[in-house]
Design an enzyme around this catalytic site. Structure first.
Site, PDB file in Angstrom:
ATOM      1  N   ARG A  82       0.831  -1.204   0.000  1.00 56.66           N
ATOM      2  CA  ARG A  82       0.000   0.000   0.000  1.00 56.66           C
ATOM      3  C   ARG A  82       0.864   1.253   0.000  1.00 56.66           C
ATOM      4  NH1 ARG A  82      -5.193   2.049   2.093  1.00 56.66           N
ATOM      5  NH2 ARG A  82      -5.181   4.178   1.311  1.00 56.66           N
ATOM      6  N   ARG A  91      -5.332   1.501  -4.861  1.00 58.70           N
ATOM      7  CA  ARG A  91      -4.557   0.862  -3.801  1.00 58.70           C
ATOM      8  C   ARG A  91      -4.500  -0.646  -3.947  1.00 58.70           C
ATOM      9  NH1 ARG A  91      -9.088   3.816  -0.564  1.00 58.70           N
ATOM     10  NH2 ARG A  91      -8.342   5.224  -2.123  1.00 58.70           N
ATOM     11  N   ASP A  94      -6.746  -1.831   1.078  1.00 54.14           N
ATOM     12  CA  ASP A  94      -7.298  -0.829   1.987  1.00 54.14           C
ATOM     13  C   ASP A  94      -8.063  -1.578   3.073  1.00 54.14           C
ATOM     14  OD1 ASP A  94      -8.041   1.693   2.978  1.00 54.14           O
ATOM     15  OD2 ASP A  94      -9.867   1.726   1.777  1.00 54.14           O
ATOM     16  N   ASP A  96     -10.221  -0.842   6.496  1.00 52.46           N
ATOM     17  CA  ASP A  96     -10.865   0.193   7.311  1.00 52.46           C
ATOM     18  C   ASP A  96     -11.551  -0.442   8.504  1.00 52.46           C
ATOM     19  OD1 ASP A  96     -10.210   2.414   5.728  1.00 52.46           O
ATOM     20  OD2 ASP A  96     -11.940   2.101   4.422  1.00 52.46           O
TER      21      ASP A  96
END
Length: 151
Positions: A82, A91, A94, A96
């Site tokens: 990343r 990317r 990712d 989250d």
């Protein structure tokens, strides 16, 4: 153990393989175990450029504090290559942190629940798959116009 939810996305390289590997990597985090995994979904970038994303959500039972879990997620992103050349850049991976139990917090590095959690179909649909009680019908209706395909 605290129940956390992690959204996974990738749109560079072999995104499906990357998302599957991220699911396996999350299962290997210390003091944590994956209790549910969503299907993979394909979605167009939102407020971003590049190829379509592959997305998923994992339910993670963990003893890691929110900040420690965030650090672990960012380390997994780095190991996957990343880079953050600019906001919303394409990317390789990712991750989250969407929710961490009932934690509500806003710091310089972490906001919980995730501030855009209810704005994105690519988060809500896989989250509803692994934890239907976490997603309201009203939230799903608000993102119904966003293109997303379950793979």
């Amino acid at each position: 153990m605290t129940l956390a939810f992690v959204a996974i996305g990738a749109n560079l390289g072999d995104a499906q393989a990357t998302v599957r590997q991220a699911m396996a990597d999350l299962a290997g985090l210390p003091h944590s175990r994956v209790s549910a995994r969503s299907s993979l979904y394909r979605s167009a970038p939102v407020d971003a450029s590049g190829p379509d994303f592959i997305n998923a959500v994992v339910a993670l039972e963990t003893d890691l504090a929110p900040e420690a879990l965030l650090d672990a997620l960012q380390q997994l992103e780095l190991r996957a290559g990343r880079e953050r050349p600019y906001r919303n850049a394409p990317r390789t991976l990712d991750l989250d942190l969407l929710r961490h139990g009932d934690t509500v917090m806003h710091s310089a590095t972490l906001t919980l629940p995730h501030p855009r959690l209810e704005e994105r179909a690519f988060v809500l649909l896989p989250l509803a798959e692994v934890a239907p009680g976490q997603v309201s019908a009203a939230a799903l209706a608000r993102v119904a116009d966003q293109a997303i395909q379950r793979l």
